[in-house]
Every structure is written in structure tokens, then in C-alpha cells.
Design a protein around this motif. Sequence first.
Motif, short mmCIF file in Angstrom:
data_model
loop_
_atom_site.label_atom_id
_atom_site.label_comp_id
_atom_site.label_asym_id
_atom_site.label_seq_id
_atom_site.Cartn_x
_atom_site.Cartn_y
_atom_site.Cartn_z
N ASP A 75 0.82 -1.21 0.00
CA ASP A 75 0.00 0.00 0.00
C ASP A 75 0.85 1.27 0.00
OD1 ASP A 75 -2.28 -1.56 -0.02
OD2 ASP A 75 -2.60 -1.41 2.16
N ALA A 76 1.99 1.19 0.69
CA ALA A 76 2.87 2.36 0.80
C ALA A 76 3.94 2.40 -0.30
CB ALA A 76 3.56 2.36 2.17
N ASN A 77 3.87 1.45 -1.23
CA ASN A 77 4.87 1.34 -2.30
C ASN A 77 6.29 1.21 -1.78
OD1 ASN A 77 3.03 1.43 -4.45
ND2 ASN A 77 2.94 3.66 -4.33
N THR A 78 6.44 0.46 -0.67
CA THR A 78 7.76 0.22 -0.11
C THR A 78 8.12 -1.26 -0.06
OG1 THR A 78 6.87 0.21 2.15
CG2 THR A 78 7.68 2.32 1.30
N PHE A 79 7.31 -2.12 -0.69
CA PHE A 79 7.58 -3.55 -0.69
C PHE A 79 8.91 -3.81 -1.39
CE2 PHE A 79 7.08 -7.91 -2.38
CZ PHE A 79 6.88 -8.58 -1.18
N PRO A 80 9.81 -4.59 -0.77
CA PRO A 80 11.14 -4.76 -1.36
C PRO A 80 11.19 -5.66 -2.59
CG PRO A 80 10.94 -6.04 0.66
CD PRO A 80 9.68 -5.22 0.53
N GLY A 81 10.17 -6.46 -2.83
CA GLY A 81 10.19 -7.38 -3.96
C GLY A 81 9.74 -6.70 -5.25
N LYS A 82 10.06 -7.35 -6.36
CA LYS A 82 9.66 -6.83 -7.68
C LYS A 82 8.33 -7.46 -8.09
CE LYS A 82 11.18 -6.28 -12.41
NZ LYS A 82 12.16 -6.68 -13.43
N ILE A 83 7.30 -6.65 -8.14
CA ILE A 83 5.98 -7.15 -8.52
C ILE A 83 5.57 -6.52 -9.83
CG2 ILE A 83 3.54 -7.19 -7.91
CD1 ILE A 83 4.40 -7.55 -5.03
#
Length: 83
Positions: A75-83
Motif C-alpha cells: 500500500d505504501a509502495n515500499t515492498f522490497p520485492g519486484k511485482i
Amino acid sequence: MSAIAIMSDDKMDTAPFDPRFPNQNQTRYCYQSFVDYHRCQKLKGEDYEPCEYFKKVFASVCPNSWLEKWDGQLDANTFPGKI
């Protein structure tokens, strides 16, 4: 960590064996299933039924606290993976 059963319409299953993750530690299987689910939805759309397979797997393998954290990161656009 115990496996939580995957619920379907008329039977319960655990996440199936994945030869990419042969060890008892299911951390990578959890993470990869979460990423695969979100990639599938991004590519095919939220209504694409085959994506639900990945959701069922990560829901049965991943701890809820991880899922809550990752959802917040998405939601915060801070996920470390590449989606």
C-alpha cells in the motif's frame, strides 16, 4: 510453524509440495507465493481465477504478521520485492 489447511469448496488441503523449496523451512515458498500472486493479479487482473492458487498457498504457509506487514508495504509502495 504448523501448516494451516487450504480450504476449497468440498475438501481441505495443505499447500502442495514445490520442488523449488524441498526443505522444511517454508519461508521462501511463502514469500515467492505472495509475490507470484501479486504479479499474477498485476498481469492478468484481479478477477483472474488461477491467481487464487498462489493466494491459497501463501495463506496456508505464511504467518499472518508477515502478510499484514507486506500488505502495508504494498500500500505504501515500499515492498522490497519486484511485482
